[in-house]
Scaffold this active site. Sequence first.
Site, PDB file in Angstrom:
ATOM      1  N   GLU B  63     -33.537 -19.875 -30.256  1.00 23.08           N
ATOM      2  CA  GLU B  63     -32.639 -20.247 -29.118  1.00 23.08           C
ATOM      3  C   GLU B  63     -31.290 -19.377 -29.263  1.00 23.08           C
ATOM      4  O   GLU B  63     -31.036 -19.176 -30.446  1.00 23.08           O
ATOM      5  CB  GLU B  63     -32.286 -21.713 -29.379  1.00 23.08           C
ATOM      6  CG  GLU B  63     -33.507 -22.717 -29.326  1.00 23.08           C
ATOM      7  CD  GLU B  63     -33.448 -24.137 -29.603  1.00 23.08           C
ATOM      8  OE1 GLU B  63     -34.045 -24.976 -29.016  1.00 23.08           O
ATOM      9  OE2 GLU B  63     -32.614 -24.432 -30.506  1.00 23.08           O
ATOM     10  N   ASP B 234     -35.112 -32.864 -32.007  1.00 28.64           N
ATOM     11  CA  ASP B 234     -34.185 -32.061 -31.181  1.00 28.64           C
ATOM     12  C   ASP B 234     -34.753 -30.961 -30.484  1.00 28.64           C
ATOM     13  O   ASP B 234     -34.018 -30.006 -30.143  1.00 28.64           O
ATOM     14  CB  ASP B 234     -33.303 -31.552 -32.667  1.00 28.64           C
ATOM     15  CG  ASP B 234     -34.093 -30.796 -33.364  1.00 28.64           C
ATOM     16  OD1 ASP B 234     -35.146 -30.615 -33.374  1.00 28.64           O
ATOM     17  OD2 ASP B 234     -33.478 -30.047 -34.315  1.00 28.64           O
TER      18      ASP B 234
END
Lengths: 358, 358
Positions: B63, B234
Amino acid sequence: MKTSNRIPTRFLSAERAAELVAAKGFANCLAGMADYIRADFLRWNDFEKTARVANHSDDGVIELMPISDDSLYSFKYVNGHPKNHRFGLSTVMAFGVLADVDTGAPTLVSELTLTTALRTAATSALAARALARPDSKRMALIGNGAQSEFQALAFHHLLGVTEFHLFDVDAAATNKLMRNLERMGLSAKRFASTKEAVKGCDIVTTVTADKTNATILTPDMIEPGMHINGVGGDCPGKTELHADVLRMGRVFCEFEPQSRIEGDMQQMPADFEVTELWNVLAGKVPGRQAASEVTVFDSVGFALEDFSALRFMRDLAIELGVEEEISLIPDLADPKNLFGSVPASAAPRAAVRELQVA
Amino acid sequence: MKTSNRIPTRFLSAERAAELVAAKGFANCLAGMADYIRADFLRWNDFEKTARVANHSDDGVIELMPISDDSLYSFKYVNGHPKNHRFGLSTVMAFGVLADVDTGAPTLVSELTLTTALRTAATSALAARALARPDSKRMALIGNGAQSEFQALAFHHLLGVTEFHLFDVDAAATNKLMRNLERMGLSAKRFASTKEAVKGCDIVTTVTADKTNATILTPDMIEPGMHINGVGGDCPGKTELHADVLRMGRVFCEFEPQSRIEGDMQQMPADFEVTELWNVLAGKVPGRQAASEVTVFDSVGFALEDFSALRFMRDLAIELGVEEEISLIPDLADPKNLFGSVPASAAPRAAVRELQVA
């Protein structure tokens, strides 16, 4: 238990990258990079492609450009700040990373300012080999800034262009480009306007920096058979070609969803016809079909080109024995014991200062 | 003409960051980072916020997390590969960058693996100060991996928690956490199940790694007045709390658009009520309202926390006189003459190899 699980992250600094390019030679670097870009474009559907993420501010933009296939991930950080030259800084500065998809470990951190200039020029030349007339000898270079020498070198070495017509609103930039091209033994001539510079050219490269909707090229300047290599229209609100120029011939781009937002094509309706370059390289769509055809490569720069360029620079560093590394990731004997990577001297000092959290 | 326009990019390696944390002490680092995060959360509307950009693969995700205000830009690179420990690698590895919004110049490249563990724990403690009962002394730690020590230290130093109840499916991880907590003089007790570990606790922290829709906490385990600090749910497909646990009390998150996709909240309908933490810190919305209330902090980790953490580590490096730099950006006497940064020896070698571009 193993005592080290070091992640070696190779590092290529700005100076080291320049030395590698010098040692390998511009022609070899441009040719090699074009080979890598072509090879990756031919695997187009292997990649997870994302439009770049941009943070815009008054004077510029900072972008992240990620891409990955099954085994390799890359991203580029790049800014675009057209007023930077006033502070003595480059308009475009960049760096990037290669990482291992299986583990997420970063394997290379590299400068990408010089590398981006090379990859952009290599991509332009790759497109022009399919789209420009094969006998092209004369190219106009409109915009004589940081990218211009690389465009000239790529078109000279990869297409055989021998004559360059230069124009820039900044005469000092043209002076600099003239000097640099002469140093490389290339023939260049300066002109007083874009109109005069493009006259009689086989290829017109526009690589200007202003973040405005400019019309550097208008339809009256376009001659039959010209190939237009539009490099500087590359973000929302930043264009170089009059919309009618795009209507004069077939238009090619890198990644259509991105180019419709960022390219000169941003001026055109959503159904305006465009062909992604990889289709031409793969032989799925013909490139130039007639000597009189006008062709336009509406280039904005795509993450895949940086992926290829990072691969090329990594391999060049290996080939030339450059082995510099940086320590980005903790070396943990037990990966679940990150805490253990902090030297023990921390413990007694932990309570020294009185805590003040509001 | 100036002869140098060097962009000094400060560099903080994994080792150097660990040394800085050791020198400053965990308590001071956690408190300082919490201060920085709080200060930035109070300026919530000054930031250009973007959901993170993720490249997913079979075994994990990579990410990029960018954010900026008017003057400072940051991004974090972070992976999540739960199987990495099998190869001796960390599940989460990270690094990040600070850059100048006015020019786009990168001013700091820093490790963020250790720093992320600190900032996550500091954010958890910051939330708990507003949401947990002020007299909280006992915390369950479910998941005893790389982040767990930092959670324990943050809750000890910033909230006064003195007793830790541990459980992990991996007994070796619990052994490691026990040892590390003892080294810090903290009291810990191990349990045979989550249910037993959470019994009688004021705060329950879940920080597990599996990328699955798990139900680590079920409604029968929740006692009146508990604060749940849910850290490990998450990313899409990775949750820890049974949906009914989220319905037992008020739920707080960092950045709502991201949390609805990545948090435990991904299980809930789009109109499920949630409060962004900054509203509580700013006094716009009350935190805990009664000793018997159940509160849930559904934490996923937001780019702003990394922005704050990078600022903290930069300032700590300056305070402690750490001045290492890397050369990411070419040093150009004339910013329009990038070509001139390549040593002249390139010229004669340019044509050495015969070109082979297909």
